[in-house]
Write an enzyme that holds these catalytic residues in place. Sequence first.
Site, PDB file in Angstrom:
ATOM      1  CG  ASP A 171       1.226   7.608  -0.357  1.00 11.10           C
ATOM      2  OD1 ASP A 171       2.319   8.188  -0.253  1.00 11.10           O
ATOM      3  OD2 ASP A 171       1.051   6.431  -0.018  1.00 11.10           O
ATOM      4  CG  ASP A 324      -5.809  -1.158  11.036  1.00  8.28           C
ATOM      5  OD1 ASP A 324      -5.979  -2.299  10.535  1.00  8.28           O
ATOM      6  OD2 ASP A 324      -6.618  -0.230  10.901  1.00  8.28           O
TER       7      ASP A 324
END
Length: 558
Positions: A171, A324
């Site tokens: 990214d 996460d």
Amino acid sequence: MKRGNLFRSNKKTMDPNNFLQEEKFHFYLEKVQLDGLTLSVVVAQFEVICESIKKIWMSTRVLVVLPVMRVMVWLCLALSVLLFIEKLSMAAIILYAKLFRTCRSGGTYKWMPLPVLANDDVDPELGLLSYPMILVQIPMFNELEVYRLSIVAVCTLTWPRERLIIQVLDDSTDSATKNLVQMECEKWCKKGMNIQYISRENRKGYKAGALREAMEIDYVKTCDYVAIFDADHQPPSDFLMQSIPFLVHNPELALVQARWKFVNADDCFMTRVQEMSLNYHFKVEQESGSLMMSFFGFNGTAGVWRISALIEAKGWKDRTTVEDMDLAIRASLAGWQFLYIGELKVRSELPSTYKAYRHQQHRWACGPANLFRKIASEILCAKEVSIWRKMFLIYNFLFARRIVSHLVTFFFYCVVIPLSAFFPEVVVPIWGVVLIPTTISLLNALGTPSSMHLILIWILFENVMSLHRCKAVIIGLLETGRVNEWIVTEKLGNMLAEKNTQVGSKFCERLHFLDIGVGLFLLLCGWQDYGYRMDQYYIFIFPSSLAFIIMGFGFVGR
């Protein structure tokens, strides 16, 4: 003659100039008398006002301030006891495991080695089917210093090339970095590795968004498991050979998590104390969660997921900055179990600048608090898990460790106890000031015995960081301000080998006025305690004040 003299004398007396001077004198005299009278009135009024303020303060002190201080003391003590019990219970679980279980991971779950690879070829008698299809993902963002380390480590994993797909999820917004990453991928592609370079035009959802979009590609459907490594993590070559068998032979397992091994732990004092905290996280929190509930928070890297479990948990969500942990809780609510393998270590890098560490800790503290706000109702309404697991997730995993610990550390030890120096009527029990924090500190230090001599520095460092973690928790709970801030932690990568490397900034940019302000507040409290109290709290208030001021001026880290 006398008459003439008298006339001249009267004429002199009646001189208009003398008359005006006399009038001015009388005017000034009256003005001084009036000013003196006014000043005395003002002083008297000021004394009345001060007396009124004193009476108001004494009334407020008795009716409001002292009760609030006493409530704060006992509330902090109660939360400290809860945290103390939580720490002792985890330590007891680890002690039990060490005394009565010789192989903690293999003793609980089945593990059988996969066929041995020779020269990167599979035994022809067993065939490729003995090896499941593995997807490896490397999310990164402007990782100029470490991108090559992670790609090389993943491309040299021991696994049949035909059964391995690597995704580099870049990214990056820096075009030069993107070109270098793409060239590295092309180099390994020419060597026969199935490596895919994937770049997005935007950073929507940050890391979670990149992982989610990558999982939607068609060839991912052919994979059974997905291993994730951040750009600053380098797995050992046998990582998949050690971790995948647990998932293959234990269908109830959704995640296998490895431990981090820090390559720059000896870089400076800041990295040493970070190692102490993270070693406790891995050796105690992760290990006890794996043993007791078969659950712990996924660390976002150095782990392998069963893709079917990831899909059942509804995949990656970007509603918080701890995607996460969010995924791990949802998978646990679906009935899946997790396994932590402390013996399997993945190389990683600790932040070596105070600025980078503060950004990281803001995300790690704010994200869980914000997740608690959003997922608590989901946990309570889950039907696939027992009430005990729900209580563990809400109380132990989220509330005690991610909220109470940060709030108590700052408010109790950096606000309430120092402020009590101004209120002799408020008594803080010695067990709350000394016994509990000393025990917790020693338990934490046991995770890194070689750094036991740094325990005092660790305590002072954690006190300062508690300010920023506490602020982040409040932001997360209220969902305001920097709640969704995501700043990638700066890394040094190969620069770590250069001993003289200095990563700094201008002095004015290193100043942190909030830290300095708290340091001056503690200095005032310590002086008050030293001069007017007998409890000797100044023994730890003064060092804490010094720590805040030193870190406020940026004299920490590289």
